[in-house]
Design a protein around this motif. Structure first.
Motif, PDB file in Angstrom:
ATOM      1  N   ALA A  57       0.788  -1.328  -0.028  1.00 20.67           N
ATOM      2  CA  ALA A  57       0.019  -0.068   0.042  1.00 20.67           C
ATOM      3  C   ALA A  57       0.889   1.196  -0.067  1.00 20.67           C
ATOM      4  N   LEU A  58       1.773   0.997   0.756  1.00 20.38           N
ATOM      5  CA  LEU A  58       2.868   2.198   0.883  1.00 20.38           C
ATOM      6  C   LEU A  58       3.446   2.516  -0.733  1.00 20.38           C
ATOM      7  N   ILE A  59       3.785   1.450  -1.309  1.00 23.07           N
ATOM      8  CA  ILE A  59       4.330   1.544  -2.522  1.00 23.07           C
ATOM      9  C   ILE A  59       3.635   2.134  -3.655  1.00 23.07           C
ATOM     10  N   PHE A  60       2.247   1.702  -3.515  1.00 22.94           N
ATOM     11  CA  PHE A  60       1.103   2.230  -4.429  1.00 22.94           C
ATOM     12  C   PHE A  60       0.979   3.457  -4.270  1.00 22.94           C
ATOM     13  N   ASP A  61       0.991   4.089  -3.139  1.00 25.49           N
ATOM     14  CA  ASP A  61       0.619   5.448  -2.638  1.00 25.49           C
ATOM     15  C   ASP A  61       1.766   6.384  -3.123  1.00 25.49           C
ATOM     16  N   SER A  62       2.872   5.769  -3.266  1.00 27.77           N
ATOM     17  CA  SER A  62       4.233   6.543  -3.595  1.00 27.77           C
ATOM     18  C   SER A  62       4.137   6.546  -5.385  1.00 27.77           C
ATOM     19  N   VAL A  63       3.964   5.549  -6.004  1.00 26.90           N
ATOM     20  CA  VAL A  63       3.934   5.545  -7.432  1.00 26.90           C
ATOM     21  C   VAL A  63       2.499   4.693  -7.837  1.00 26.90           C
TER      22      VAL A  63
ATOM     23  N   ALA B 149      12.507 -13.077   2.381  1.00 29.31           N
ATOM     24  CA  ALA B 149      11.208 -13.758   1.970  1.00 29.31           C
ATOM     25  C   ALA B 149      10.002 -12.833   1.585  1.00 29.31           C
ATOM     26  N   LEU B 150       9.889 -11.858   2.680  1.00 29.47           N
ATOM     27  CA  LEU B 150       8.970 -10.852   2.551  1.00 29.47           C
ATOM     28  C   LEU B 150       8.945 -10.048   1.302  1.00 29.47           C
ATOM     29  N   SER B 151      10.051  -9.538   1.187  1.00 33.89           N
ATOM     30  CA  SER B 151      10.499  -8.691  -0.143  1.00 33.89           C
ATOM     31  C   SER B 151      10.174  -9.620  -1.509  1.00 33.89           C
ATOM     32  N   ASP B 152      10.676 -10.708  -1.495  1.00 27.23           N
ATOM     33  CA  ASP B 152      10.427 -11.454  -2.659  1.00 27.23           C
ATOM     34  C   ASP B 152       9.263 -11.645  -3.074  1.00 27.23           C
ATOM     35  N   ILE B 153       8.258 -11.840  -2.032  1.00 29.48           N
ATOM     36  CA  ILE B 153       6.680 -12.228  -2.634  1.00 29.48           C
ATOM     37  C   ILE B 153       6.272 -10.648  -2.642  1.00 29.48           C
ATOM     38  N   GLY B 154       6.794  -9.840  -2.011  1.00 34.69           N
ATOM     39  CA  GLY B 154       6.367  -8.233  -2.205  1.00 34.69           C
ATOM     40  C   GLY B 154       6.565  -7.893  -3.678  1.00 34.69           C
ATOM     41  N   GLU B 155       7.795  -7.999  -4.144  1.00 35.09           N
ATOM     42  CA  GLU B 155       8.358  -7.483  -5.360  1.00 35.09           C
ATOM     43  C   GLU B 155       7.369  -8.063  -6.352  1.00 35.09           C
ATOM     44  N   VAL B 156       7.279  -9.524  -6.414  1.00 36.63           N
ATOM     45  CA  VAL B 156       6.342 -10.145  -7.339  1.00 36.63           C
ATOM     46  C   VAL B 156       5.180  -9.649  -7.449  1.00 36.63           C
ATOM     47  N   VAL B 157       4.040  -9.556  -6.391  1.00 34.94           N
ATOM     48  CA  VAL B 157       2.933  -9.116  -6.408  1.00 34.94           C
ATOM     49  C   VAL B 157       2.989  -7.432  -6.680  1.00 34.94           C
ATOM     50  N   ALA B 158       3.891  -6.832  -6.506  1.00 38.56           N
ATOM     51  CA  ALA B 158       4.023  -5.539  -7.046  1.00 38.56           C
ATOM     52  C   ALA B 158       4.321  -5.464  -8.467  1.00 38.56           C
ATOM     53  N   GLU B 159       5.058  -6.407  -8.941  1.00 36.05           N
ATOM     54  CA  GLU B 159       5.493  -6.237 -10.334  1.00 36.05           C
ATOM     55  C   GLU B 159       3.860  -6.543 -11.329  1.00 36.05           C
ATOM     56  N   LEU B 160       3.383  -7.432 -10.461  1.00 34.03           N
ATOM     57  CA  LEU B 160       2.029  -8.059 -11.342  1.00 34.03           C
ATOM     58  C   LEU B 160       1.020  -6.845 -11.385  1.00 34.03           C
ATOM     59  N   VAL B 161       1.167  -6.189 -10.179  1.00 34.66           N
ATOM     60  CA  VAL B 161       0.184  -5.150 -10.242  1.00 34.66           C
ATOM     61  C   VAL B 161       0.303  -3.975 -11.207  1.00 34.66           C
ATOM     62  N   TYR B 162       1.881  -3.349 -11.089  1.00 33.94           N
ATOM     63  CA  TYR B 162       2.298  -2.525 -11.871  1.00 33.94           C
ATOM     64  C   TYR B 162       2.096  -2.987 -13.573  1.00 33.94           C
TER      65      TYR B 162
ATOM     66  N   PRO C 235      -0.438   2.695  -9.329  1.00 40.15           N
ATOM     67  CA  PRO C 235      -0.286   1.795 -10.441  1.00 40.15           C
ATOM     68  C   PRO C 235      -1.417   2.211 -11.337  1.00 40.15           C
ATOM     69  N   GLU C 236      -1.708   1.699 -12.660  1.00 40.72           N
ATOM     70  CA  GLU C 236      -2.815   2.081 -13.657  1.00 40.72           C
ATOM     71  C   GLU C 236      -4.215   1.730 -13.013  1.00 40.72           C
ATOM     72  N   THR C 237      -4.208   0.268 -12.539  1.00 38.46           N
ATOM     73  CA  THR C 237      -5.336  -0.311 -11.974  1.00 38.46           C
ATOM     74  C   THR C 237      -5.459  -0.023 -10.378  1.00 38.46           C
ATOM     75  N   SER C 238      -6.629   0.517 -10.114  1.00 38.39           N
ATOM     76  CA  SER C 238      -6.810   0.675  -8.612  1.00 38.39           C
ATOM     77  C   SER C 238      -6.680  -0.697  -7.790  1.00 38.39           C
ATOM     78  N   VAL C 239      -6.032  -0.586  -6.706  1.00 35.42           N
ATOM     79  CA  VAL C 239      -5.992  -1.710  -5.764  1.00 35.42           C
ATOM     80  C   VAL C 239      -6.880  -1.498  -4.642  1.00 35.42           C
ATOM     81  N   ASP C 240      -7.743  -2.535  -4.119  1.00 33.45           N
ATOM     82  CA  ASP C 240      -8.343  -2.532  -2.762  1.00 33.45           C
ATOM     83  C   ASP C 240      -7.620  -3.427  -1.848  1.00 33.45           C
ATOM     84  N   PHE C 241      -7.847  -3.515  -0.518  1.00 31.88           N
ATOM     85  CA  PHE C 241      -7.313  -4.435   0.179  1.00 31.88           C
ATOM     86  C   PHE C 241      -8.391  -4.805   1.169  1.00 31.88           C
ATOM     87  N   ALA C 242      -8.334  -6.397   1.458  1.00 30.80           N
ATOM     88  CA  ALA C 242      -9.279  -6.749   2.367  1.00 30.80           C
ATOM     89  C   ALA C 242      -8.624  -7.654   3.382  1.00 30.80           C
ATOM     90  N   PHE C 243      -8.925  -7.392   4.771  1.00 31.26           N
ATOM     91  CA  PHE C 243      -8.326  -8.246   5.898  1.00 31.26           C
ATOM     92  C   PHE C 243      -9.527  -9.043   6.586  1.00 31.26           C
TER      93      PHE C 243
END
Ligand SMILES: [Zn+2]
Length: 313
Positions: free
Chosen positions: A157-163, A296-309, A165-173
Motif C-alpha cells: 500500500a505504501l508503494i502504491f501510494d508513492s507510485v 522472503a517478505l520482499s521476494d513475495i512483495g516484489e512479485v505482487v508489486a510487479e504483477l500489479v504494475y 499503478p494504472e489499476t486501482s487496488v483495494d485491500f481486504a483483511f
C-alpha cells in the motif's frame, strides 16, 4: 506519507524518513519504489506486539484500529464489516470484523477494473501443533500465520501510494480465518465467507491472497485450488515469479488448501492463494517474528508489486 507517521512506531518512522529507493523494473513504468522487507518485518512485529489477534479479543481490536489508521492515512475509504459467529461446538458467540479498504475513484467502478489484495489478520485461538502439550491451548502469536500477509499488503500500500499503478487496488483483511479446530472445516474462513457474500464481485478483475509468506526458506508451489479454478491468473503470476525470483518459486503444483480464496472463487472472483505451509513453527507457540525473514517478505512483495504494475486500465 502524510499523517501516516502518527500511526507508526519509532523504528517504522525512521524507515519512512529514509529515502525511497527507486528501481527500474520489467513493467512499462520506468521506476517504482523498492519493496522494503525490513519495514514489512516491522509491521509483523507491530501486530505481534498487540498479542494474539484472536477474534473478539482486545488485541484484535487494537490491530483493527492500527490497520484502519494506517489505510485512512493513505486516503483509503475504510469499511468495518461486522458479523457474529456462533461456534456450534462451544455455543460461544463471537463478534468478528473484516476490514475493507477501497480506493474511492468513482470513474473506476466499472466491471473488472480493480484488483483486490487480501490476507487474514486473525490469530488462531490455539497452538494445536505445539510440541509441548501444555501450550496447545495458548493462542497463536501469528507472526507468519496472519501477520506476514498483512505486513506485505501494508508495504505494498505504501508503494502504491508513492507510485500509483494504472489499476486501482483495494485491500481486504479477513477475520476468523483460523477459528476452527483441526478438521472442523465449517469453522474456517469465516470472514472471507461473509465478505464474499457482499462484495461487488464484478468490479474485480482478480484477487490475490497472501497467507504464511514470510518465513526463512519459504518456498512457494502452485496451490492446487488456485491452479484448478484460476489457472490463467496463476500462470500469469508464476511467469512473473519465476522470472523475478526463480529460487523462491517452484513451477509445480503443491497441496490444495481450504483458505480464504475459496469463498472468493465461489463469488466468481478469480483468486489465487500464495502460501507455504511447510513452516516448522506453523500453529505452534513459536510462530514469532524471529522466524520471519526480510528477504522472503520482499521476494513475495516484489512479485505482487510487479504483477500489479503490469496491469493496464
Ligand atoms: Zn493457520
Amino acid at each position: 506519507m502524510r499523517s501516516i507517521l502518527g500511526t507508526l512506531t519509532e523504528s517504522q518512522k525512521l524507515l519512512f524518513l529514509a529515502p525511497l529507493f527507486l528501481v527500474g523494473c520489467g513493467s512499462d513504468l520506468s521506476d517504482r519504489p523498492v519493496f522494503s522487507g525490513v519495514r514489512a518485518l516491522s509491521f509483523i512485529e507491530a501486530q505481534v506486539s498487540f498479542g494474539p489477534r484472536v477474534p473478539g479479543s482486545v488485541a484484535s481490536r487494537k490491530c483493527q484500529n492500527y490497520l484502519v489508521n494506517f489505510f485512512d492515512s493513505l486516503g483509503y475509504h475504510s469499511q468495518r464489516q461486522k458479523f457474529v459467529h456462533r461456534d456450534y461446538r462451544t455455543n460461544e458467540t463471537i463478534e468478528m470484523q473484516n476490514l475493507f479498504f477501497e480506493r474511492k475513484l468513482s470513474s473506476e467502478n466499472q466491471a473488472g477494473t480493480r484488483i483486490l489484495l487480501c490476507a487474514h489478520y486473525d490469530s488462531r485461538p490455539r497452538c494445536d501443533r505445539d510440541p509441548d502439550p501444555d501450550r496447545r491451548n495458548d493462542s497463536l502469536p501469528g507472526a507468519n500465520d496472519g501477520g506476514s500477509g498483512v505486513a506485505v499488503l501494508m508495504e505494498l500500500a505504501l508503494i502504491f501510494d508513492s507510485v500509483p499503478p494504472e489499476t486501482s487496488v483495494d485491500f481486504a483483511f479477513f477475520d476468523g480465518e483460523d477459528w476452527g479446530e483441526q478438521g472442523d472445516i465449517d469453522q474456517y474462513c469465516l470472514g472471507s465467507i461473509e465478505f464474499a457474500g457482499q462484495v461487488p464481485a464484478m468490479r474485480y478483475r482478480f484477487a490475490i491472497l497472501l497467507d504464511i509468506v514470510g518465513h526463512l526458506d519459504a518456498k512457494f508451489y502452485r496451490e492446487g485450488n488456485s491452479e484448478k479454478y484460476a489457472r490463467e491468473l496463476n500462470d500469469h503470476f508464476w511467469e512473473i515469479a519465476l522470472e523475478m525470483r526463480p529460487n523462491r518459486f517452484v513451477d509445480s503444483v503443491g497441496i490444495s488448501i481450504m483458505d480464504d480464496h475459496i469463498p472468493l472463487l465461489g463469488a466468481r472472483i478469480p483468486t489465487i492463494d500464495i502460501i507455504d505451509l511447510s513452516y516448522p513453527q506453523w500453529h505452534t507457540s513459536s510462530d514469532l517474528p524471529e522466524y520471519c525473514d526480510t528477504t522472503a517478505l520482499s521476494d513475495i512483495g516484489e512479485v505482487v508489486a510487479e504483477l500489479v504494475y503490469r496491469e493496464k486500465k
